[in-house]
Design an enzyme around this catalytic site. Structure first.
Site, PDB file in Angstrom:
ATOM      1  N   HIS A 148     125.880 -17.660  90.374  1.00  0.00           N
ATOM      2  CA  HIS A 148     126.642 -16.860  89.411  1.00  0.00           C
ATOM      3  C   HIS A 148     126.777 -15.478  90.043  1.00  0.00           C
ATOM      4  O   HIS A 148     125.872 -15.038  90.771  1.00  0.00           O
ATOM      5  CB  HIS A 148     125.872 -16.658  88.106  1.00  0.00           C
ATOM      6  CG  HIS A 148     125.602 -17.913  87.335  1.00  0.00           C
ATOM      7  ND1 HIS A 148     124.524 -18.715  87.576  1.00  0.00           N
ATOM      8  CD2 HIS A 148     126.272 -18.472  86.299  1.00  0.00           C
ATOM      9  CE1 HIS A 148     124.539 -19.720  86.738  1.00  0.00           C
ATOM     10  NE2 HIS A 148     125.587 -19.614  85.952  1.00  0.00           N
ATOM     11  N   ASP A 179     123.587 -13.669  89.788  1.00  0.00           N
ATOM     12  CA  ASP A 179     122.415 -14.175  90.520  1.00  0.00           C
ATOM     13  C   ASP A 179     122.358 -13.454  91.859  1.00  0.00           C
ATOM     14  O   ASP A 179     121.283 -13.188  92.393  1.00  0.00           O
ATOM     15  CB  ASP A 179     122.527 -15.672  90.856  1.00  0.00           C
ATOM     16  CG  ASP A 179     122.615 -16.556  89.632  1.00  0.00           C
ATOM     17  OD1 ASP A 179     122.153 -16.141  88.567  1.00  0.00           O
ATOM     18  OD2 ASP A 179     123.169 -17.673  89.770  1.00  0.00           O
ATOM     19  N   MET A 217     130.138 -23.629  95.891  1.00  0.00           N
ATOM     20  CA  MET A 217     130.571 -23.385  94.508  1.00  0.00           C
ATOM     21  C   MET A 217     130.091 -22.019  94.037  1.00  0.00           C
ATOM     22  O   MET A 217     129.040 -21.546  94.457  1.00  0.00           O
ATOM     23  CB  MET A 217     129.994 -24.507  93.629  1.00  0.00           C
ATOM     24  CG  MET A 217     130.267 -24.407  92.151  1.00  0.00           C
ATOM     25  SD  MET A 217     129.047 -23.424  91.238  1.00  0.00           S
ATOM     26  CE  MET A 217     128.057 -24.698  90.467  1.00  0.00           C
ATOM     27  N   GLU A 263     132.335 -27.395  82.569  1.00  0.00           N
ATOM     28  CA  GLU A 263     131.052 -28.036  82.239  1.00  0.00           C
ATOM     29  C   GLU A 263     130.798 -27.990  80.734  1.00  0.00           C
ATOM     30  O   GLU A 263     130.717 -26.919  80.140  1.00  0.00           O
ATOM     31  CB  GLU A 263     129.934 -27.311  82.988  1.00  0.00           C
ATOM     32  CG  GLU A 263     128.562 -27.892  82.725  1.00  0.00           C
ATOM     33  CD  GLU A 263     127.485 -27.227  83.573  1.00  0.00           C
ATOM     34  OE1 GLU A 263     127.810 -26.540  84.556  1.00  0.00           O
ATOM     35  OE2 GLU A 263     126.306 -27.397  83.222  1.00  0.00           O
ATOM     36  N   LYS A 307     128.696 -28.868  77.107  1.00  0.00           N
ATOM     37  CA  LYS A 307     127.332 -28.923  76.573  1.00  0.00           C
ATOM     38  C   LYS A 307     127.435 -28.889  75.045  1.00  0.00           C
ATOM     39  O   LYS A 307     128.261 -28.148  74.511  1.00  0.00           O
ATOM     40  CB  LYS A 307     126.533 -27.721  77.088  1.00  0.00           C
ATOM     41  CG  LYS A 307     125.037 -27.814  76.832  1.00  0.00           C
ATOM     42  CD  LYS A 307     124.298 -26.633  77.446  1.00  0.00           C
ATOM     43  CE  LYS A 307     122.810 -26.775  77.217  1.00  0.00           C
ATOM     44  NZ  LYS A 307     122.064 -25.620  77.739  1.00  0.00           N
ATOM     45  N   GLU A 352     127.077 -32.528  83.440  1.00  0.00           N
ATOM     46  CA  GLU A 352     125.640 -32.391  83.729  1.00  0.00           C
ATOM     47  C   GLU A 352     124.865 -33.457  82.971  1.00  0.00           C
ATOM     48  O   GLU A 352     125.031 -33.609  81.752  1.00  0.00           O
ATOM     49  CB  GLU A 352     125.147 -30.997  83.337  1.00  0.00           C
ATOM     50  CG  GLU A 352     123.619 -30.903  83.446  1.00  0.00           C
ATOM     51  CD  GLU A 352     123.057 -29.518  83.254  1.00  0.00           C
ATOM     52  OE1 GLU A 352     123.631 -28.556  83.787  1.00  0.00           O
ATOM     53  OE2 GLU A 352     122.017 -29.409  82.571  1.00  0.00           O
ATOM     54  N   HIS A 376     123.272 -32.682  79.609  1.00  0.00           N
ATOM     55  CA  HIS A 376     124.064 -32.207  78.480  1.00  0.00           C
ATOM     56  C   HIS A 376     124.525 -33.330  77.554  1.00  0.00           C
ATOM     57  O   HIS A 376     124.343 -33.241  76.346  1.00  0.00           O
ATOM     58  CB  HIS A 376     125.223 -31.342  78.988  1.00  0.00           C
ATOM     59  CG  HIS A 376     124.720 -30.067  79.610  1.00  0.00           C
ATOM     60  ND1 HIS A 376     125.544 -29.146  80.199  1.00  0.00           N
ATOM     61  CD2 HIS A 376     123.453 -29.564  79.728  1.00  0.00           C
ATOM     62  CE1 HIS A 376     124.806 -28.131  80.643  1.00  0.00           C
ATOM     63  NE2 HIS A 376     123.540 -28.377  80.378  1.00  0.00           N
ATOM     64  N   ASP A 426     126.419 -31.979  88.083  1.00  0.00           N
ATOM     65  CA  ASP A 426     125.097 -31.363  87.949  1.00  0.00           C
ATOM     66  C   ASP A 426     124.083 -32.455  87.643  1.00  0.00           C
ATOM     67  O   ASP A 426     124.119 -33.081  86.571  1.00  0.00           O
ATOM     68  CB  ASP A 426     125.091 -30.324  86.818  1.00  0.00           C
ATOM     69  CG  ASP A 426     125.713 -28.999  87.243  1.00  0.00           C
ATOM     70  OD1 ASP A 426     126.164 -28.892  88.399  1.00  0.00           O
ATOM     71  OD2 ASP A 426     125.734 -28.070  86.407  1.00  0.00           O
ATOM     72  N   ASP A 471     116.806 -27.988  75.717  1.00  0.00           N
ATOM     73  CA  ASP A 471     117.485 -28.114  77.006  1.00  0.00           C
ATOM     74  C   ASP A 471     116.444 -28.078  78.134  1.00  0.00           C
ATOM     75  O   ASP A 471     115.993 -27.018  78.542  1.00  0.00           O
ATOM     76  CB  ASP A 471     118.446 -26.912  77.098  1.00  0.00           C
ATOM     77  CG  ASP A 471     119.199 -26.856  78.400  1.00  0.00           C
ATOM     78  OD1 ASP A 471     119.220 -27.871  79.119  1.00  0.00           O
ATOM     79  OD2 ASP A 471     119.766 -25.797  78.693  1.00  0.00           O
ATOM     80  N   ASP A 506     116.375 -29.489  81.425  1.00  0.00           N
ATOM     81  CA  ASP A 506     116.749 -29.292  82.839  1.00  0.00           C
ATOM     82  C   ASP A 506     115.648 -29.748  83.801  1.00  0.00           C
ATOM     83  O   ASP A 506     115.293 -29.052  84.748  1.00  0.00           O
ATOM     84  CB  ASP A 506     117.097 -27.816  83.114  1.00  0.00           C
ATOM     85  CG  ASP A 506     118.462 -27.422  82.567  1.00  0.00           C
ATOM     86  OD1 ASP A 506     119.295 -28.311  82.320  1.00  0.00           O
ATOM     87  OD2 ASP A 506     118.697 -26.211  82.400  1.00  0.00           O
ATOM     88  N   ASP A 551     121.008 -29.131  89.094  1.00  0.00           N
ATOM     89  CA  ASP A 551     120.970 -28.022  88.138  1.00  0.00           C
ATOM     90  C   ASP A 551     119.735 -28.161  87.259  1.00  0.00           C
ATOM     91  O   ASP A 551     119.815 -28.574  86.101  1.00  0.00           O
ATOM     92  CB  ASP A 551     122.247 -27.994  87.287  1.00  0.00           C
ATOM     93  CG  ASP A 551     122.395 -26.652  86.596  1.00  0.00           C
ATOM     94  OD1 ASP A 551     121.617 -25.739  86.913  1.00  0.00           O
ATOM     95  OD2 ASP A 551     123.271 -26.517  85.731  1.00  0.00           O
TER      96      ASP A 551
HETATM   97  C1  GLT Z   1     123.049 -22.424  83.099  1.00  0.00           C
HETATM   98  C2  GLT Z   1     123.423 -23.730  82.470  1.00  0.00           C
HETATM   99  C3  GLT Z   1     123.933 -24.692  83.462  1.00  0.00           C
HETATM  100  C4  GLT Z   1     125.219 -24.282  84.094  1.00  0.00           C
HETATM  101  C5  GLT Z   1     125.099 -23.061  84.903  1.00  0.00           C
HETATM  102  C6  GLT Z   1     126.474 -22.641  85.390  1.00  0.00           C
HETATM  103  S1  GLT Z   1     124.262 -21.802  84.129  1.00  0.00           S
HETATM  104  O1  GLT Z   1     121.891 -22.547  83.844  1.00  0.00           O
HETATM  105  O2  GLT Z   1     122.273 -24.260  81.805  1.00  0.00           O
HETATM  106  O3  GLT Z   1     124.077 -25.972  82.929  1.00  0.00           O
HETATM  107  O4  GLT Z   1     125.617 -25.292  84.998  1.00  0.00           O
HETATM  108  O5  GLT Z   1     126.996 -21.599  84.681  1.00  0.00           O
HETATM  109 MN    MN Z   2     124.761 -27.238  84.631  1.00  0.00          MN
HETATM  110 MN    MN Z   3     121.455 -27.735  81.485  1.00  0.00          MN
END
Ligand code: GLT
Ligand code: MN
Ligand code: MN
Length: 393
Positions: free
Chosen positions: A59, A62, A93, A186, A188, A222, A225, A250, A260, A262, A292
């Site tokens: 980002h 970042d 990316m 993306e 969510k 992702e 998500h 992702d 969430d 991850d 991700d």
């Molecule tokens: C954030 C989010 C991710 C996205 C990122 C891209 S930022 O961490 O949870 O799923 O892919 O903006």
């Molecule tokens: Mn993501």
């Molecule tokens: Mn996520």
């Protein structure tokens, strides 16, 4: 000579990580950071030490903190470029942080305040330039703050129109500046907003054809998500792939019905991730595979490296399982058997509409009782899949 590790990753696998993933300091809504902050250049070196990594994504903030001075910005870029050169790691990316700053508390492209929307577009234009400086080709849009807690606050139809206006503007900006970006959206369902507008990959697949430049827009699904909402991620990815819209992906893991998470790729849903790998391999997905995710909060940086290495290794292991599945004669025999009837006259008539074909189909002798009795050995097929995954076949 030592035997080559069959699961060792290589840049040809196109595995990527985000600065925000391996650089995640382990904060959560109930506690602060537990790992010290690493600079972008240090994170590139960390990925270099892990080995086999193709790329690193970021980002805007970042890489360059939102309030960095021009001198600080120049130094960070110089150090980052040097680290990329030293490790051979690429930047495929880039994306914009449109969620952390208080200005985005009610969204960016869908904010009720037209000047906040303008600021979000301006920030994205600058971030697109930053991405280009490092060679990024894909530009991701994750609208984490584009939503509501109460629908008393925002008109959802107007929100969609605002979102479209911003994306149309940015598509034209990329084209007019000859940036050559591909945009990847993306989805969510929630978090950080109570309800996010574009809740699933399918929402975006419906939205893209309404844009002025649909050809440069696709999706970045992702795993976590769709899974958060209890949906089948593989099916969403398949629809995107079939539509030629899978521009990026992702990879991570998630338990349905939880926050969430991850988690590290493949750490929870072995079977779903196997079918995801199979889909991407069978249909020759050529894009980046971006992890991700972030390491457990208990991890120190040596564990972060183990987490990154594990993510890639799990993909390679699943890849070998896909090969096994695709070469398994019993499995393939069963798959052939269940996809039946294709050479019959009614099936042929179905493939391309004609008046004569419709007439033939209406007259065809299709006995539903007989059809219903044809065997479907799905228990066997699933058990064989499990045995491959468990390493006993
Ligand atoms: C954030 C989010 C991710 C996205 C990122 C891209 S930022 O961490 O949870 O799923 O892919 O903006
Ligand atoms: Mn993501
Ligand atoms: Mn996520």
């Amino acid at each position: 000579m030592a035997k080559r590790d069959p699961f060792a990753p290589s840049p040809a696998d196109h595995f990527t990580f985000g600065l925000w993933t391996v650089g995640n300091p382990g904060a959560d809504p109930f506690g602060g950071p537990v790992r010290g902050k690493h600079s972008p250049a240090e994170l590139v070196h960390l990925l270099g030490e892990v080995g086999g990594v193709y790329g690193v994504n970021f980002h805007d903030n970042d890489l360059i903190p939102i309030d960095a001075t021009p001198a600080e910005e120049a130094q960070i870029k110089k150090d980052f470029k040097k680290a990329l050169r030293a490790t051979g790691i690429k930047v495929p990316m880039a994306t914009t942080n449109l969620f952390s700053d208080p200005v985005f508390k009610d969204g960016a492209f869908t904010s009720n305040d037209a000047e906040v929307r303008a600021y979000a577009v301006q920030k994205t234009m600058n971030a697109m330039k930053l991405g280009k400086e490092f060679g990024a080709k894909t530009y991701v849009f994750w609208g984490g703050r584009e939503g509501t807690e109460s629908d008393a606050t925002k008109d959802p139809v107007v929100a969609t129109q605002r979102f479209r206006e911003c994306i149309n503007f940015l598509c034209k900006y990329s084209i007019s500046e000859k940036m050559g970006y591909k945009f990847a959206f993306e989805a969510k369902p929630n978090e950080p907003r109570g309800h996010i507008y574009m809740a699933t990959t399918g929402n975006y697949l419906g939205f893209i054809p309404t844009l002025d430049h649909p050809e440069m827009c696709g999706v970045n699904p992702e795993f976590a998500h769709e899974t958060m909402a209890g949906l089948n991620f593989v099916h969403h990815v398949a629809q995107a792939l079939e539509a030629g819209k899978l521009f990026h992906i992702d990879l991570n893991d998630q338990e349905p019905g939880r926050y969430d998470q991850d988690f590290r790729f493949g750490s929870v849903n072995y079977k779903a991730n196997f079918f995801l790998a199979k889909l991407l391999i069978d249909y020759k997905y050529k894009g980046m595979k971006h992890f991700d995710s972030h390491a457990y909060r208990q991890a120190d940086y040596s564990e972060v490296k183990a987490f990154a290495a594990g993510s890639m290794r799990t993909w390679k292991i699943l890849e070998s399982k896909v090969e096994k599945f695709n070469k398994d004669r019993k499995i393939q025999g069963l798959i052939k058997k269940i996809n039946r009837g294709g050479n019959t006259a009614p099936a042929k008539a179905l493939r391309k509409f004609s008046k004569a074909g419709a007439k033939a189909l209406l007259a065809a002798d299709l006995d539903r009782t007989k059809l219903a009795k044809r065997p479907l050995p799905y228990e066997t097929l699933d058990q064989l899949t499990l045995e491959i995954l468990m390493g006993v076949r």
